[in-house]
Design a protein around this motif. Structure first.
Motif, mmCIF file in Angstrom:
data_model
loop_
_atom_site.group_PDB
_atom_site.id
_atom_site.type_symbol
_atom_site.label_atom_id
_atom_site.label_comp_id
_atom_site.label_asym_id
_atom_site.label_seq_id
_atom_site.Cartn_x
_atom_site.Cartn_y
_atom_site.Cartn_z
ATOM 1 N N GLN A 2 46.287 48.688 45.275
ATOM 2 C CA GLN A 2 46.750 47.229 44.783
ATOM 3 C C GLN A 2 46.581 46.276 45.835
ATOM 4 O O GLN A 2 46.714 46.298 46.922
ATOM 5 C CB GLN A 2 48.425 47.534 44.600
ATOM 6 C CG GLN A 2 48.772 48.196 43.388
ATOM 7 C CD GLN A 2 48.764 47.569 42.033
ATOM 8 O OE1 GLN A 2 48.606 46.370 42.036
ATOM 9 N NE2 GLN A 2 48.603 48.469 40.920
ATOM 10 N N HIS A 3 46.103 45.005 45.169
ATOM 11 C CA HIS A 3 45.994 43.796 46.055
ATOM 12 C C HIS A 3 46.137 42.468 45.294
ATOM 13 O O HIS A 3 46.123 42.774 43.836
ATOM 14 C CB HIS A 3 44.394 43.918 46.534
ATOM 15 C CG HIS A 3 43.284 44.176 45.617
ATOM 16 N ND1 HIS A 3 42.993 45.110 44.995
ATOM 17 C CD2 HIS A 3 42.757 42.821 45.134
ATOM 18 C CE1 HIS A 3 41.983 44.763 44.244
ATOM 19 N NE2 HIS A 3 41.785 43.697 44.319
ATOM 20 N N THR A 4 46.101 41.547 46.167
ATOM 21 C CA THR A 4 46.641 40.281 45.240
ATOM 22 C C THR A 4 45.403 39.414 45.330
ATOM 23 O O THR A 4 44.474 39.269 46.329
ATOM 24 C CB THR A 4 47.602 39.442 46.139
ATOM 25 O OG1 THR A 4 48.748 40.360 45.825
ATOM 26 C CG2 THR A 4 47.995 38.166 45.535
ATOM 27 N N TYR A 28 43.772 47.326 39.620
ATOM 28 C CA TYR A 28 44.768 47.512 40.875
ATOM 29 C C TYR A 28 45.172 45.915 41.248
ATOM 30 O O TYR A 28 45.765 45.734 42.302
ATOM 31 C CB TYR A 28 44.087 48.129 41.874
ATOM 32 C CG TYR A 28 43.733 49.518 41.288
ATOM 33 C CD1 TYR A 28 44.899 50.145 41.546
ATOM 34 C CD2 TYR A 28 42.363 49.954 41.124
ATOM 35 C CE1 TYR A 28 44.592 51.764 41.231
ATOM 36 C CE2 TYR A 28 42.211 51.026 41.043
ATOM 37 C CZ TYR A 28 43.259 52.210 40.839
ATOM 38 O OH TYR A 28 42.928 53.455 40.615
ATOM 39 N N HIS A 30 47.002 42.238 41.386
ATOM 40 C CA HIS A 30 47.942 41.501 41.049
ATOM 41 C C HIS A 30 47.526 40.061 41.085
ATOM 42 O O HIS A 30 46.992 39.423 42.190
ATOM 43 C CB HIS A 30 49.087 41.628 42.187
ATOM 44 C CG HIS A 30 50.259 40.676 41.762
ATOM 45 N ND1 HIS A 30 51.698 41.371 41.368
ATOM 46 C CD2 HIS A 30 50.486 39.415 41.713
ATOM 47 C CE1 HIS A 30 52.553 40.353 41.164
ATOM 48 N NE2 HIS A 30 51.779 39.294 41.487
ATOM 49 N N PRO A 84 51.410 42.699 46.846
ATOM 50 C CA PRO A 84 50.390 43.413 47.674
ATOM 51 C C PRO A 84 49.569 42.557 48.435
ATOM 52 O O PRO A 84 49.423 41.392 48.456
ATOM 53 C CB PRO A 84 49.737 44.031 46.529
ATOM 54 C CG PRO A 84 49.739 43.590 45.205
ATOM 55 C CD PRO A 84 51.155 42.771 45.431
#
Length: 316
Positions: A2-4, A28, A30, A84
């Protein structure tokens, strides 16, 4: 993992299409959208339909103080674990005015403030929060070439001057006219490429910076400040050009932007991506002296970090 990804300009046009592609193709992600006022909550709800991870933060990109506040909120949410790890920033928002006399609350000409300084401030204030591999993508325009082939005669080419002049109102010939406003626009998009080249030199290894050119895309919100005749032409007449190589449809441009953000389009740091592939930008856009001058001026204008921290975190 997960990552932004933080994104401006996702509410309409190619940004909206790109945001939808990013969320659909990368489960994955955000996506944190930056939008003005209450529109961000509505946009996040629409993009998040179907279970996608989307949140928002409010900012007026014409105000550096508003950008600072928004970025502080993003950093707090990252540091607190609400978001994240940060892996991307997409500076897609842009404006074009019918003159070169519109001044923002910080005293800067509004085209330069939104298209150049707001992006620089986001990059500088977020850079310490980036996880690697990370990618910064800033939307530019082929109007920076300044020739008939790339602008179809609709936008004058850039007229580069000292950044201290460009940042203020009245920098161009006949600043009270639409031609003055369009010159401010093409010049700001040349500035974007200069800063991307500087980011490629200065950002830590593993954080890439890319300039993305969607080509001429009729029917977007870019002409919203134009007169009624120009708005009608952009909405009703010029879209037919998307059936030719002279223009790009909104859907294709948005898809290409998503490709750059997600790394599907191969583009090393410092690249200029023309629609779907890395290419050379204009000859004028390769000028290390101008790039360095713009960097120094943008640092002064935004005061993103205290001098000691700025020097220690990003060196040439």
């Amino acid at each position: 993992m997960q990552h932004t990804i933080v994104m401006t300009g996702a509410s309409r046009g190619i940004g909206r299409v790109a945001a939808e592609h990013i969320l659909r193709r990368s489960p994955y992600v955000h996506l944190l959208v930056v939008a003005r006022g209450s529109s961000g909550a509505r946009l996040a709800a629409e993009l998040g339909a179907g279970g996608h991870a989307v949140s928002h933060v409010s900012a007026d990109l014409g105000s550096l103080q508003s950008v600072r506040s928004a970025t502080a909120e993003i950093c707090d949410r990252l540091d607190g674990g609400e978001l994240p790890p940060l892996r991307g920033f997409v500076g897609n928002a842009g404006v074009q005015y019918t003159n070169a006399l519109t001044e923002g609350p910080d005293g800067f000409e509004s085209t330069f403030a939104v298209n150049v300084l707001a992006n620089h401030l986001f990059v500088r204030l977020l850079q310490a929060r980036f996880s690697t591999p990370g990618r910064i993508v800033i939307t530019t325009s082929d109007t920076h070439f300044g020739d008939l082939k790339h602008s179809l005669g609709m936008v004058p080419g850039p007229a580069w001057k000292s950044p201290d002049v460009l940042a203020r109102t009245g920098a161009f010939h006949k600043p009270d006219t639409a031609a003055g406003g369009r010159t401010a626009y093409s010049t700001s998009k040349l500035a974007v490429i200069y800063l991307v080249h500087e980011y490629a030199r200065r950002l830590p290894t593993g954080i890439d910076a890319v300039a993305y050119n969607p080509g001429f895309v009729p029917g977007t919100g870019l002409a919203r400040n134009a007169g009624p005749v120009s708005r009608f032409a952009m909405r009703r007449i010029l879209p037919v050009l998307t059936l030719t190589p002279l223009a790009t449809s909104r859907d294709a441009a948005g898809r290409h932007l998503a490709d750059v953000v997600l790394g599907t389009t191969q583009a090393p740091t410092g690249s200029y991506v023309d629609r779907s592939r890395a290419d050379r930008s204009s000859e004028e856009s390769y000028d290390e002296r101008r790039e360095g001058e713009l960097w120094e001026a943008a640092e002064r204008f935004t005061a993103a970090l205290p001098p000691g921290r700025a020097h220690s975190q990003m060196t040439r």
